[in-house]
Design an enzyme around this catalytic site. Sequence first.
Site: not given
Length: 573
Positions: A58-59, A96, A150, A152, A318
Amino acid sequence: MAVYALTGFSLVSLLSFGYLSWDWMKPSLVADVATDPMEKSLPPAFARPPHIIFILTDDQGYHDVGYHGSDIQTPTLDRLAAEGVKLENYYIQPICTPSRSQLITGRYQIHTGLQHSIIRPRQPNCLPLDRVTLPQKLQEAGYSTHMVGKWHLGFYKKECLPTRRGFDTFLGSLTGNVDYYTYDNCDGPGVCGYDLHEGEDVAWDQSGKYSTFLYAQRVSKILASHSPKEPIFIYVAFQAVHTPLQSPKEYIYRYRSMGNVARRKYAAMVTCMDEAVKNITWALKKYGYYDNSVIVFSTDNGGQTFSGGSNWPLRGRKGTYWEGGVRGIGFVHSPLIKRKRRTSWALVHITDWYPTLVSLARGNLSNVPDLDGYNVWPAISEGKESPRTEILHNIDPLYNHAKYGSLEDGFGIWNTAVQASIRVGEWKLLTGDPGYSDWIPPQTLTNFPGSWWNLERLTDGLRKSVWLFNITADPYERYDLSDQRPDVVRTLLTRLVHYNRTAIPVRYPAENPRAHPDFNGGAWGPWASEDDGEEWEGGRETLKSRNKKKKCKICKLRSFFRKLNTRLMSNRI
């Protein structure tokens, strides 16, 4: 000159950290597994469906892996990528939810209604229930399916949960951003709740455990309890390295000489995640899965530069449609690959994993004919040409329209005020407002000298709404060719028009006060009944229900003591 100087600086930083001599076999702090994960083994015949491990971070920025020249130590990822196939023409989405939805459905976000923003905790929204998901297809093929990490993709009612969308088991968070130790998530002042779930229940007993450790340990437990004779799919969606920037202090200590505090904490989180991947690989070897396994590694979007991430030398960050927002880190590691130890420049998109993995599993794709993804396994394993020739990055009709865009600028066929981006062959087109567009050098110093910063600032294009780049020749998007090649602009605008005709309405409903954790025992979770219809509407979020919620003093007190206890247990920085 400034660009080359910065590149040299990054290399010096890399060498100064001793990356080239980093001992990747050093015992991990994540788990104690004695088996050597890198014993030499001959690839077996591809006689039965492989075990599939899909790892999503993530990221994590494009620059933030060792083999991209980073100053961050990622020996496991470097080793796995070097022995497998590096995907250097690999694309994801800029935020995301869109990346995760396209992975799970194999469909562009314009075909699921998720083309705007993310799914927020209080929205009555989730991955469309009529879509057959990747894990559901793998279940049909006889796989045991597990998710760790995660989600999401929405949770407003139980049908939206991972265990209702194809996963046999689930341990992780439902929202997009939680504390790594307490698992608390606040969606605005006073709207806080606990978010760690085991299946469909709240996992209160796991509070205090650092999520990267917890998730790696869960994967090992799943492998230990399953038979390697039966195919298994594990989707590992690490929370790392999304904010908040939290890491055990022993990892931060390794980067104590790094002047930029955010970068220091971020680097520690990346290295911790790298060790978690090492332990997952060890478990695959220890329990007899490795020889018939396929490990896919992918990031979900570009790095967030003001939170320590780096996409250098790509443009943007991002949340943008510049290469820094949508070009991902990706590789495949497997004994089943025919041509290993190489770099692939085949065009690959995150939607391609759906048909690729289902095909590897010998599943049936005949009942999902409308996929936007392609089976790219021959391109990965054998070095064949990719079947993909274009990528729709997105069309978002709700994003703020560019001030200087117009239908006239789009040859009368496309309103260039609309945020959109498409790649066709070697050409990439952006319209509307693509997002923050600077080139940000690696943030290894406390402050950047002003001359460096100014040289890398965007100084033109403030009145533009159309950009065209030859991405093959200009991967850093420095030379806009829209004025020189109006013929190409028109061709790509025509493709946008084509895709837009297939788009479904945007699903972005107003927030619902029933979602407040105070009404759910202090935790985030489903709040709508199974009889409730799909409460979504097109248009911008209007926040129709702005009723002031009563403060839950007991909830706040409980949260305070839980956080205090966790800090004492973890002794973290």
